[in-house]
Design an enzyme around this catalytic site. Structure first.
Site, PDB file in Angstrom:
ATOM      1  CE1 TYR A   1     -20.000  -7.563 147.103  1.00  0.00           C
ATOM      2  CE2 TYR A   1     -21.645  -5.850 146.789  1.00  0.00           C
ATOM      3  CZ  TYR A   1     -20.722  -6.736 146.264  1.00  0.00           C
ATOM      4  OH  TYR A   1     -20.518  -6.805 144.909  1.00  0.00           O
TER       5      TYR A   1
ATOM      6  CG  ASP B   1     -13.757  -7.051 151.161  1.00  0.00           C
ATOM      7  OD1 ASP B   1     -13.137  -6.016 150.850  1.00  0.00           O
ATOM      8  OD2 ASP B   1     -14.592  -7.573 150.412  1.00  0.00           O
TER       9      ASP B   1
ATOM     10  CB  ILE C   1     -12.496  -3.060 148.951  1.00  0.00           C
ATOM     11  CG1 ILE C   1     -13.951  -3.120 149.409  1.00  0.00           C
ATOM     12  CG2 ILE C   1     -12.000  -4.417 148.553  1.00  0.00           C
ATOM     13  CD1 ILE C   1     -14.876  -3.560 148.275  1.00  0.00           C
TER      14      ILE C   1
ATOM     15  CE  LYS D   1     -16.650  -0.932 145.914  1.00  0.00           C
ATOM     16  NZ  LYS D   1     -17.899  -0.761 145.157  1.00  0.00           N
TER      17      LYS D   1
END
Lengths: 468, 494
Positions: free
Chosen positions: B145, B230, B232, B272
């Site tokens: 990302y 992470d 998410i 998300k």
């Protein structure tokens, strides 16, 4: 294993300021359920005017329901994460800020950067203005949270500008220069001065003279001025509030270099009493600062749900005018109650016209003019008297014996209890003090008498004299 | 100015990357079905906009949540004053339950180990501040990302060293790749403090396999470093294989009482799964009490609005609702993803096999003029400016192979997605014609040259060559005849 930041103490939360809170949390006062508990007088919050906000919200249910003209705007808000902030919110904020300053200053919403509370705003500004190892000057006494907010993750140092009771803790040119020299001796590059105006913990607004000193100093040293004006809406008495930008405008400095080195921090936590909603902001005329801090605000954006709610609250000009007036009235009344209550106990406060607290002079209650004595007195206040007040040392005050006492976060009834407790304490101390004093006086007069008798005996020829 | 900090004046915020520039172009000319049908379609935004219609009825049925009431009585004052960085207890409890549900209840979380932050952006930065000092490094598998360049590095001064993954094995993390990255960090004299993975991956849209997670755990155990996962996108896992959290693997390997247990940290967010990025709700989960404590204090710099904590605690506590929501959410995401994948396939474009996320990792290598990042940029610019679709080029995600793009699908309606696919299809056809005509010209020239060469050689060779070229020219004949048309198309597409 972990970073030095995680394992050190620079968060400053081992200070007495925070320890007092912890003690309070363990035994909190409640009028009914725990009437002998500790009364929280260490929390600078405004709880006096909620009823005004709540009544407005009841009359405008659409706002909480995230509706506009009956239509839900939930969707739009759910996606809105633009770090430029809700434009209508910023427009309302700048108008509100101008109103607080009697419309003597006008603000441009494009120069406003939203942040999750003034805590976030202050840290972000420091990240933008100073590199690790550089320094910011701060007049003492100052808010203990700054030790964490300005230094912890930024690596920036604070160098105190010492202020004294001899002139009401006003900032002098001399004090500024002295602090600057001290920083240089420590090989610290000074990037700016940060003031809190109105002051926490003093509760006073800065005079024009002080603001002029600061601006002159900033011009001379080519440094920044950050003016934390979070308490600007709590000015309840004369002299009125003068913002640093107003002082700069009065000197026609808008088109000079220093104009882009003056930055304001504001928040809705103190005026509107909404610390839970995390609404803070930075105002700067420096485009680079605005640009960088806007990007940095990604790390602490204001919830869109909250932005929407407050946009509408502030948009009601009738409400904000009414609120400001009534809020100031209540703050003034409550402050006067504290000041007169303390006076009855022989305790004076620094004359103040703003804030949610008084700067209280308890020097005469110290057993000695030392930090240890202040800490001892503070311990007594928290543990024996049951009042969590904040000792001056936690604010880096250079003189022992001063305490910050908050008044806006409790009911009248609770404040009355607090005043009674202090009175009792002082009377007890006086009584004990009188006994002690009498005892000391008696002892010293007795020993003086014995000594003079002995001297006379040594010098007198008449053996019968000593029997008188 | 010289008066500002280095952070304020440098580019480490990474926002000059194409990832953000594409967004800017979109902002200038955003597609709208009615008002601006020729505008740029935003396919560079990984947001879940498919299920808001499910949240709205819930809000209407539960007015207390938005109205800040409890059993009909206003608790506005209580919430307005609530700024405790330990967070709203009911919210943390509801959040850990929700996180457990997503992991099929194979892991259970302790609310006392949760630290609330203003979004995962804040959570990731805070974890960096807690685990690494300025000049230390974290290893990150590529592609990753683009926001990490800012979130992990900018104000922390921490470096990112990439673990290069390639299409040869579906971009999976391998031991040689991790070790290579570690050696690279050492060469740069950077002390490696940990590895950060995104699982499910952004931009790949894949969940990590158990053996990848095992690999990572072994590595961090061996080097005594941290692992940040992470997660998410954990709620966006659509099809099997299902989501395996790193916590689950640790438990399965009976590592929950060992040192490594305290060096694995999770980042989560409601942006998300629930599609609520505007409300800024993120969380750090750690079994290390020192990390929890330090991160909690640091969360002062980005607390979640109490108004929002209250709303979402009410929502997440309604387990019936969240179950139904997640199920419908998955259905819709799956359909949209299928539509994108099949639509692209019809245009001759393949996607990496994915089972999660709000995007596909799209293989456009065959559309590049050359196997270079310059060619990728050229292609990207064409797609943004001419095809009018904002997609994210692999280079902005630090992918080491040119030609891959992240294309989001969950932030638009079915019809917008159809339109986007249509535009891409037309674009590819036009390139196809272009590349065919290029090839044709090339082959014509080749033919002419060969003819001349072989005129000089034996007849048999010539005949054989002619056969070949005849065969080739046979298939090109129709295009050959419309060379002028092709030239016109070339001009138009330039």
């Amino acid at each position: 294993m972990l970073s030095s930041k995680a394992s050190c103490n620079s968060h400053g939360q081992d200070s007495s300021y925070f320890l007092g809170w912890q003690l309070y949390e363990n035994n909190p006062f409640h009028e009914v359920e725990n009437p002998t508990g500790i009364i929280q007088m260490g929390l600078a919050e405004n709880q006096l005017s909620f009823d005004l906000v709540e009544s407005w919200l009841r009359k405008n249910p659409d706002v909480m329901e995230l509706k506009k003209g009956g239509e839900s705007v939930f969707r739009e808000l759910a996606f809105f994460q633009d770090y430029h902030g809700l434009p209508t919110f910023k427009n309302e904020l700048v108008e509100y800020m101008a109103k607080i300053r009697g419309n003597k200053v006008k603000f441009d919403p494009n120069n406003l950067v939203l942040a999750a509370g003034a805590t976030s705003a202050n840290e972000t500004l420091i990240f933008c203005l100073a590199d690790p190892g550089e320094a910011i000057l701060l007049p003492t006494p100052y808010y203990p949270g700054f030790d964490r907010d300005l230094k912890w993750r930024t690596g920036v140092e604070i160098v105190p500008v010492h202020c004294w009771s001899s002139n009401g803790f006003r900032i002098t040119m001399f004090a500024l220069e002295e602090a600057y020299e001290r920083a240089q001796k420590l090989n610290l590059k000074v990037k700016g001065v940060l003031i809190t105006n109105p002051s926490n913990p003093l509760g006073t607004t800065m005079t024009k003279e002080e603001l002029d000193h600061l601006i002159t100093f900033a011009v001379a040293k080519n440094i920044h001025v950050i003016s934390d004006e979070v308490f600007s809406g709590t000015v309840f008495d004369s002299p009125g509030f003068i913002s640093i930008l107003e002082a700069a405008m009065d000197r026609n400095l808008e088109n000079t270099d220093v104009w882009s080195r003056i930055h304001i921090v504001y928040s809705l936590s103190k005026d509107l009493g909404l610390p839970g909603f995390r609404v803070g902001m930075i105002y700067s005329n420096n485009k680079t600062v605005v640009g960088a801090s806007t990007k940095m605000s990604s790390f602490g954006l204001v919830s869109s749900q909250t932005q929407y709610l407050l946009t509408n609250v502030l948009a009601s000009k009738r409400f904000t005018s009414k609120y400001m007036k009534e809020n100031q009235k209540r703050l003034k009344k409550r402050k006067e109650m504290l000041v007169s209550g303390l006076k009855k106990s022989g305790i004076e406060c620094l004359k103040s016209n703003a804030g949610l607290f008084c700067w209280v002079d308890m020097r005469h209650l110290l057993s000695s003019n030392t930090l240890e004595a202040e800490t001892k007195l503070w311990n007594q206040m928290v543990c024996d008297v049951g009042l969590n007040i904040s000792p001056g040392s936690s604010f880096h005050c250079s003189e022992p014996g001063w305490f910050r006492v908050c008044f806006a976060n409790m009911s009248r009834g609770t404040l009355q209890v607090a005043m009674r407790r202090i009175k009792d304490f002082v009377e007890r101390s006086n009584f004990m003090g009188r006994i002690k004093m009498n005892y000391q006086q008696n002892m010293s007069s007795l020993s003086r008498k014995l000594l003079s008798n002995w001297v006379r005996k040594l010098s007198s020829p008449d053996p019968n004299e000593h029997e008188r | 100015m010289g008066l500002l900090s280095r952070k304020a004046t440098c580019n480490t915020h990474g926002q000059d990357s194409s990832y953000f520039l594409g967004w800017q172009e979109y902002e200038k000319n955003p597609y709208n079905e009615v008002n601006n049908p020729n505008g740029i379609i935003q396919m560079g935004l990984a947001e879940n906009q498919l299920c808001l219609d499910l949240l709205e009825p819930w809000l209407m049925k539960n007015p207390d949540a938005l109205g800040l009431k409890r059993d009909g009585i206003s608790i506005f004052k209580e919430l307005a004053l609530f700024q405790d960085y330990n967070g709203f207890p009911a919210f943390k409890r509801a959040l850990v339950d929700f996180m457990g549900e997503i992991r099929g209840n194979k892991v259970s979380f302790d609310p006392n180990h949760v630290v609330l932050t203003a979004g995962a952006t804040s959570a990731n930065e805070t974890l960096m501040f807690c685990l690494a000092d300025q000049g230390d490094a974290f290893l990150l598998p590529t592609p990753y990302y683009p926001g990490f360049d800012r979130d992990l590095r900018w104000r922390t001064g921490v470096e990112i060293v990439p673990i290069h993954c390639t299409s040869s094995n579906g971009f999976k993390v391998t031991l040689p790749a991790i070790e290579q990255a570690y050696r690279q960090a050492q060469k740069r004299k950077l002390r490696v403090k940990g590895v950060l993975i995104t699982n499910p991956s952004n931009p790949l849209g894949t969940t990590m396999a158990r053996d990848e997670l095992d690999l990572l755990i072994n590595f961090i155990e061996d080097r005594q470093i941290h692992l940040i996962s992470d997660e998410i996108y954990s709620g966006t896992v659509l099809t099997s294989p299902s989501f395996v959290s790193v916590m689950e693997v640790l438990k399965d390997r009976n590592l929950d009482q060992t040192q490594v247990w305290e060096r694995v940290h999770i980042v989560y967010s409601l942006s998300k799964d629930l599609g609520l990025p505007g409300f800024r709700v993120g969380a750090i989960y750690s079994n290390d009490p020192v990390v929890v404590s330090a991160a909690t204090k640091m969360s002062s710099f980005g607390l979640v609005s109490s108004q929002t904590q209250y709303l979402l605690s009410a929502m997440l506590l309604d387990k019936k609702f969240t179950k139904e929501y997640m199920s419908e959410n998955h259905k819709r995401l799956q359909k949209q993803q299928k539509d994108l994948v099949s639509g692209l396939e019809k245009a001759g474009i393949r996607c990496l096999d994915s089972n999660a996320g709000l995007f596909c990792w799209v293989d456009m290598r065959h559309l590049l003029k050359s196997n270079t990042f310059e060619a990728e940029m050229e292609l990207w610019q064409k797609i943004v400016y001419h095809v009018k679709i904002n997609i994210s080029p692999g280079s902005s995600c630090h992918c080491i192979e040119p030609g891959w793009f992240r294309v989001c699908f969950a932030n638009m309606s079915e019809s917008t997605l159809k339109l986007a696919i249509q535009r891409l299809k037309s674009f590819v056809s036009s390139i196809g014609m272009k590349s065919q005509s290029h090839q044709e010209l090339k082959s014509l020239r080749r033919k002419a040259r060969n003819n001349w060469i072989f005129r000089l050689s034996l007849q048999s060779f010539y005949d054989r060559e002619q056969d070949t070229t005849t065969k080739v020219s046979f298939s090109y004949r129709p295009h050959f005849m419309s060379l002028s048309n092709i030239a016109a198309t070339l001009d138009a597409a330039a």
